[in-house]
Every structure is written in C-alpha cells, then in structure tokens.
Design an enzyme around this catalytic site. Structure first.
Site, PDB file in Angstrom:
ATOM      1  N   SER A  41      39.853  36.062  45.049  1.00 15.46           N
ATOM      2  CA  SER A  41      38.544  36.659  45.345  1.00 15.46           C
ATOM      3  C   SER A  41      37.960  37.441  44.180  1.00 15.46           C
ATOM      4  CB  SER A  41      38.641  37.575  46.569  1.00 15.46           C
ATOM      5  OG  SER A  41      39.585  38.617  46.337  1.00 15.46           O
ATOM      6  N   ASP A 344      34.482  47.575  48.225  1.00 14.06           N
ATOM      7  CA  ASP A 344      35.055  47.632  49.563  1.00 14.06           C
ATOM      8  C   ASP A 344      36.525  48.017  49.433  1.00 14.06           C
ATOM      9  OD1 ASP A 344      36.345  45.337  48.718  1.00 14.06           O
ATOM     10  OD2 ASP A 344      35.239  43.967  50.012  1.00 14.06           O
ATOM     11  N   HIS A 347      37.965  45.285  46.513  1.00 13.36           N
ATOM     12  CA  HIS A 347      37.162  44.649  45.463  1.00 13.36           C
ATOM     13  C   HIS A 347      36.318  45.683  44.719  1.00 13.36           C
ATOM     14  CE1 HIS A 347      37.874  41.489  48.581  1.00 13.36           C
ATOM     15  NE2 HIS A 347      38.327  40.871  47.500  1.00 13.36           N
TER      16      HIS A 347
END
Length: 371
Positions: A41, A344, A347
C-alpha cells in the site's frame, strides 16, 4: 548566539534545503524512460481497487483519501501523492498507472503494487496459519503480471533487455505486511516475526533475481519503515512502561523487527551484487527516511503535538480506533494534514511522502551509477 552566527546557521540550513531540492531534480540526470514498481500500500496507485469487487471494507477506496491532491479517490492510501509519485516526477516521468487499468498508458512504466500485499505467497503464509485479510496478489503474483506485461511489449529477451536498459525498478517496499497480519490480527510474538524474517527477505531476493532475468539493470530494494512509530502499532502495543519505547517514543521491540528485516535486506543485496556484477542494486533506506520526519519534525513543518497521531481517525492517544477507520462515515479529519506525519493508522501524509522521497533520492542517486 551572535547575529553573524545566526546568519551562518540560516545560510547552512538554506544550502541544505537547496541541495535536497537539487538532488530531487537531478534524478533526471539518470535519463530513466520507465519506472516499474512492485510493492504494497505504500506504492499502490490503484491496483487494489481495480482487482477487488468489495470496496466497502477498503478504507482507501473512500473519501477523504486523495483529498489534498486529487480531490477524489484513486486507491492511494494517503491524502494525496505517494513517494513513487514524487520519484517519477523527479525523474521527469508521469505518474505510474496501475497495471490493472488495462486502458492506461504504460509507455513510461507500470505500477504492480497492491495494498496489503505480502512478500511470501499466500500458500506459504497459510501453512504458517497466518490469515490474509486484504489481497492474494503477493510479490510472486505481481512479478507474474510484470512478465506478462513484458511479453506484450517485447519481441524476445534481447529486445526486452534493450527496452529495459534505461528503466528503474523498485522491488518494494514489501514484507512488513507479512509481519503485520500475525502481529495485529493474531497477537503472535515478536520473536516469531524475527524468526520468519529470513524467509521473507529470501522471497524479496528471489523477486530481484526475477527482475534481473527480465532485463532490469537498475534496481532499488527498499527496507521497512520503523513500524513501531505507526499509530496502529502504537495503539495496539501501548504500555505504561517507558522501557518499551525508544528515543523517538516508538515501540522498541517492533522497530527491532523492522531493523532486523532491513539488515537482512542489506545482506541480501550484497549477495545479489556479487551474483550480478553488471547490475546496479541499491538499498532504499525507508527506515531512516521516515525517522528523518521525526528527528527534524519542527524544521520540516510537522507539529510536535501531533507527531505520532493519525490525521484521519479518532480515539485514544493516536487517533486510531479499529472499529472507526479513516474513510468511515463520521470519522474526523484534521484541518492541516501537512502538520501530521501519519495520514491514517498505517500510512503517511502527502507532505511526509514528499520529504521522504527527497531524502531517498538524495541517498540513492550517487549509488545508481548514472553517467
């Protein structure tokens, strides 16, 4: 401090800033015409949202993700741009399109990274009783996609070698999710993760070998972030014992896992370089690039008060509640994401990505042997 001493300090700071900016621009001197990205990610520019039919459970598929730069959701797990976006920009290339977008332009490379991807294949993790809650598109799957792509653009191996001579490959960051799933979902011991690390890194090294076999000659292999500094781990492993935290107020034993992983990556790169003396293989020090954000937080514009908190999230000391994730209705978002390192629970913000990419480019540029 005397006035002339202050002026000298300001001048030195200015020169350092100018040097960092110049380094980012100087990636153009390598004259890369393509970039290929494999990973998780940290680098996914949209593959996950294109490969799954169930977006409800994927926070990055919903606002406010992307709000700072794109004003809409792209599948990037941030408020805006990722490190790979800034790296492509520094190389004078457009943003990398996700491979799963079959209508996209791949003349300047492709992004194969998928959010939640592991270095180890799913059947290997299943044998270890480690559940996958996100994707089955592990590193070996992404490499298969890459070979399929090259088969579509190359006449033969010789043609591929010629076409990829001026390409830059990023094999990772990948591997931290191999540890995150068992640590966060099962509460497995840290010692078990350290014991698994050689197998994880072997999978990454084998991935590099496959990239070299495809024709890659300039390869960056990033290490792990200091995972003990991320809000999700700070929340899950929170204690009242100061000895459990390092000098950066991060979970010491988790950062030890990341450092162990990274040391194995560095050793694997040295071995790969001996095996492939005509290939440039460089370590991407994402660990220290991240720590730079914490060490120089004030100078870089981050708020000391919000240093370890998520911008988007709610609850506890780190703005994280597993039942109310960013992207869920009613979950608040900070007004100034650029003041936060973490977007978040796991991330980084666009501002953090920009600074980290500059740091990484400055670090790898002399080692890429661009002439």
């Amino acid at each position: 401090m005397m006035a002339n001493e202050k002026a000298l300090v300001l001048f030195i700071c200015f020169m350092i800033l100018q040097a960092a900016m110049a380094a980012a621009a100087d990636l153009k001197s390598c004259k890369f015409d393509q970039i290929y990205q494999l990973g998780d990610s940290t680098s996914d520019t949209g593959n996950y949202i294109l490969e799954t039919s169930n977006l409800t459970a994927f926070p990055c598929a919903h606002p406010p993700y992307g709000e700072t730069f794109f004003k809409n959701v792209t599948g990037r797990c941030s408020d805006g741009l990722l490190m790979i976006d800034y790296i492509a920009k520094a190389a004078g290339l457009p943003f990398l399109n996700p491979y799963k977008n079959k209508d996209a332009d791949f003349r300047h490379g492709a992004n194969f990274a998928v959010a939640g991807a592991t270095a180890l294949p799913d059947h290997v993790l299943a044998a270890k009783n480690i559940p996958l809650t996100r994707t089955h598109s592990s590193l070996d799957v992404q490499l298969d996609w890459m070979f399929t792509h090259f088969n579509s653009i190359c006449l033969d191996d010789h043609d591929c070698a010629k076409k990829l001579k001026s390409a830059l490959f990023f094999v990772g960051k990948i591997g931290p999710d191999d540890y995150s799933y068992p640590l966060l979902l099962q509460g497995r011991p840290v010692e078990e993760m350290k014991a698994m690390a050689p197998e994880v890194v072997d999978a990454i090294a084998e991935g590099v070998r496959r990239v070299i076999k495809s024709g890659g000659v300039k390869i960056v292999v990033p290490g792990s972030f200091p995972i003990g500094c991320l809000p999700v781990f700070l929340t899950d492993f929170q204690t009242h014992d100061d000895a459990d935290y390092d000098d950066h107020n991060c979970i010491r034993k988790l950062n030890d896992v990341a450092k162990h992983h990274n040391n194995l990556v560095i050793k694997a790169i040295e071995k790969l370089k001996k095996e492939n003396p005509n290939t440039v293989i460089v370590y991407g020090d994402y660990y220290n690039a991240f720590l730079n954000l914490i060490r120089n937080a004030k100078k870089l514009g981050f708020s000391k008060i919000e240093l370890h908190k998520a911008c988007c999230g709610t609850g506890g000391d780190y703005n994280f509640d597993v039942t109310r994730l960013c992207g869920t209705a009613g979950v608040p978002v900070c007004q100034q994401p650029e003041k936060f390192i973490s977007w978040d629970e796991a991330h980084i913000t666009q501002h953090g990505h920009q600074i980290m990419s500059d740091w990484v480019i400055s670090d790898i540029l002399p080692k890429l042997e661009c002439h």
